[in-house]
Design a protein around this motif. Structure first.
Motif, PDB file in Angstrom:
ATOM      1  N   PRO A 171      94.533  84.777 112.975  1.00 44.19           N
ATOM      2  CA  PRO A 171      94.634  84.491 114.410  1.00 44.19           C
ATOM      3  C   PRO A 171      95.968  85.005 114.950  1.00 44.19           C
ATOM      4  O   PRO A 171      97.012  84.767 114.336  1.00 44.19           O
ATOM      5  CB  PRO A 171      94.571  82.959 114.489  1.00 44.19           C
ATOM      6  CG  PRO A 171      94.535  82.446 113.095  1.00 44.19           C
ATOM      7  CD  PRO A 171      94.578  83.589 112.131  1.00 44.19           C
ATOM      8  N   TYR A 219      88.694  87.130 114.634  1.00 41.87           N
ATOM      9  CA  TYR A 219      89.771  86.517 115.428  1.00 41.87           C
ATOM     10  C   TYR A 219      89.946  87.296 116.729  1.00 41.87           C
ATOM     11  O   TYR A 219      90.255  88.493 116.709  1.00 41.87           O
ATOM     12  CB  TYR A 219      91.087  86.534 114.640  1.00 41.87           C
ATOM     13  CG  TYR A 219      90.976  85.835 113.301  1.00 41.87           C
ATOM     14  CD1 TYR A 219      90.970  84.448 113.230  1.00 41.87           C
ATOM     15  CD2 TYR A 219      90.853  86.577 112.123  1.00 41.87           C
ATOM     16  CE1 TYR A 219      90.853  83.805 112.001  1.00 41.87           C
ATOM     17  CE2 TYR A 219      90.738  85.944 110.895  1.00 41.87           C
ATOM     18  CZ  TYR A 219      90.738  84.563 110.840  1.00 41.87           C
ATOM     19  OH  TYR A 219      90.612  83.932 109.633  1.00 41.87           O
ATOM     20  N   GLN A 251      86.812  82.812 115.994  1.00 48.73           N
ATOM     21  CA  GLN A 251      87.938  81.990 116.437  1.00 48.73           C
ATOM     22  C   GLN A 251      88.586  82.635 117.661  1.00 48.73           C
ATOM     23  O   GLN A 251      89.122  83.751 117.576  1.00 48.73           O
ATOM     24  CB  GLN A 251      88.951  81.859 115.293  1.00 48.73           C
ATOM     25  CG  GLN A 251      89.967  80.771 115.569  1.00 48.73           C
ATOM     26  CD  GLN A 251      90.856  80.511 114.365  1.00 48.73           C
ATOM     27  OE1 GLN A 251      90.439  80.675 113.217  1.00 48.73           O
ATOM     28  NE2 GLN A 251      92.089  80.119 114.630  1.00 48.73           N
TER      29      GLN A 251
END
Ligand code: GTR
Length: 327
Positions: free
Chosen positions: A157, A226, A289
């Protein structure tokens, strides 16, 4: 029996009518798009084709070759300049190295929002850019929406600019985007869209950057989970025509083409808004995410050298000032 026969005859008649309409296209403009069938850009050019056909009494038609059937964007742009392809729907990014005016709306963080971008592209700056295509064997017809582009990657991330350090991202084939990524502390690899999926999968690159619908339809979310909403680019998309194909049309037909292109813009924008939502939902559901809480200020500040390098002539400086002054 009679009933069945009547239905059969009616069916035959309608098939005959449909093929007569198809056969009556005097001119079929072949249009390229990298996106799959049903994507908003493809659907908008199809809608333009329907309007054109109806308004020309079936004489002028458009056939959209979607899914990069005619090639990747950079190559299809060249083919359109040569008149091998009649029409092309592409991002402004791959035009950056050819037409300097296209660099301005491709500058990182130049637009405050998609609404700001649409307002500018619908106004005099947009017209100035459409006009600039004519010096490059092309006719600029209309701008479409491309939402905002953000980074996604397969590794981790990204929550701040520091997290980008040393990472490898694919960018569109534009020198300015290479410099944009370098200015953020990462490494850029310019490459055609169609090579991105396998390049992420095999680790040639860590990720790329794009909007929700492309992140979704390309399947990149499957290999790069991500997605950081830093929204560094709001690059308009453009519909252009080969000048040689345009010049073959009568003045009346040229006007029909221009008008149908303009009328396809609101169609595209509506489809785009809907598609952004469905793509976001689909990608979220797949377990990607999404990092939304990101301070954009250091990203914006890092772009100063990019502006200094690319906004050099008086013309481009004025365009930037006009955009910034547009409320
Ligand atoms: C999409 C855009 C395409 C293409 C692609 C890319 O958002 O609609 O025209 O430019 O990005 O990244 O190559």
């Amino acid at each position: 029996m009679t009933y069945v026969k009547t239905i059969g005859a009616a069916l035959l008649a309608s098939v005959a009518l449909a093929s007569a309409a198809a056969a009556s296209c005097e001119i079929t403009l072949r249009s390229s798009d990298t996106h799959p069938d049903g994507y908003p850009t493809v659907a908008a050019v199809n809608a333009m084709g329907e309007m054109l056909k109806e308004r020309s009494d079936g004489r002028l038609c458009i056939e959209v070759f979607h899914s990069a059937q005619l090639g990747e964007e950079k190559d299809t742009i060249e083919q359109t300049q040569f008149g091998v392809i009649d029409m092309n729907r592409v991002s402004l990014g791959p035009f950056n190295n050819i037409i300097e005016e296209t660099q301005v709306p491709s500058l990182p963080y130049i637009f405050r929002s998609v609404g700001h971008m649409n307002k500018v592209m619908d106004g005099p700056v947009g017209q100035q850019i459409l006009d600039a295509f004519s010096d490059h064997d092309l006719v600029g017809l209309a701008f479409y929406d491309g939402g905002s582009r953000s980074f996604y990657n397969s590794e981790k991330p990204i929550a701040s600019i520091d997290d980008l350090a040393g990472m490898k991202f694919r960018v569109m084939q534009s020198d300015m985007f290479v410099d944009m990524v370098s200015a953020l502390g990462a490494n850029a690899t310019p490459m055609p869209y169609g090579e991105v999926y396998s390049s992420i999968q095999t680790g040639v690159i860590d990720g790329a950057e794009n909007n929700w619908p492309s992140y979704d339809s390309s399947g990149h979310f499957e290999v790069a989970k991500y997605y950081t909403l830093d929204q560094h680019l709001i690059v308009p998309e453009v519909l252009v025509m080969a000048k040689s194909s345009f010049d073959k049309l009568s003045a009346e037909d040229q006007a029909l083409v221009r008008q149908a292109a303009r009328d396809s813009v609101p169609v595209m924008r509506d489809l785009w808004i809907a598609r952004e939502q469905t793509s976001e939902a689909r990608v979220r559901e797949a377990g990607v995410q999404i990092i939304t809480d990101i301070d954009k200020t250091p990203f914006i500040e890092a772009m100063v050298p990019v502006y200094e390098k690319y906004v050099t002539s008086a013309v481009l400086k004025e365009m930037v000032a006009d955009i910034q002054a547009t409320k």
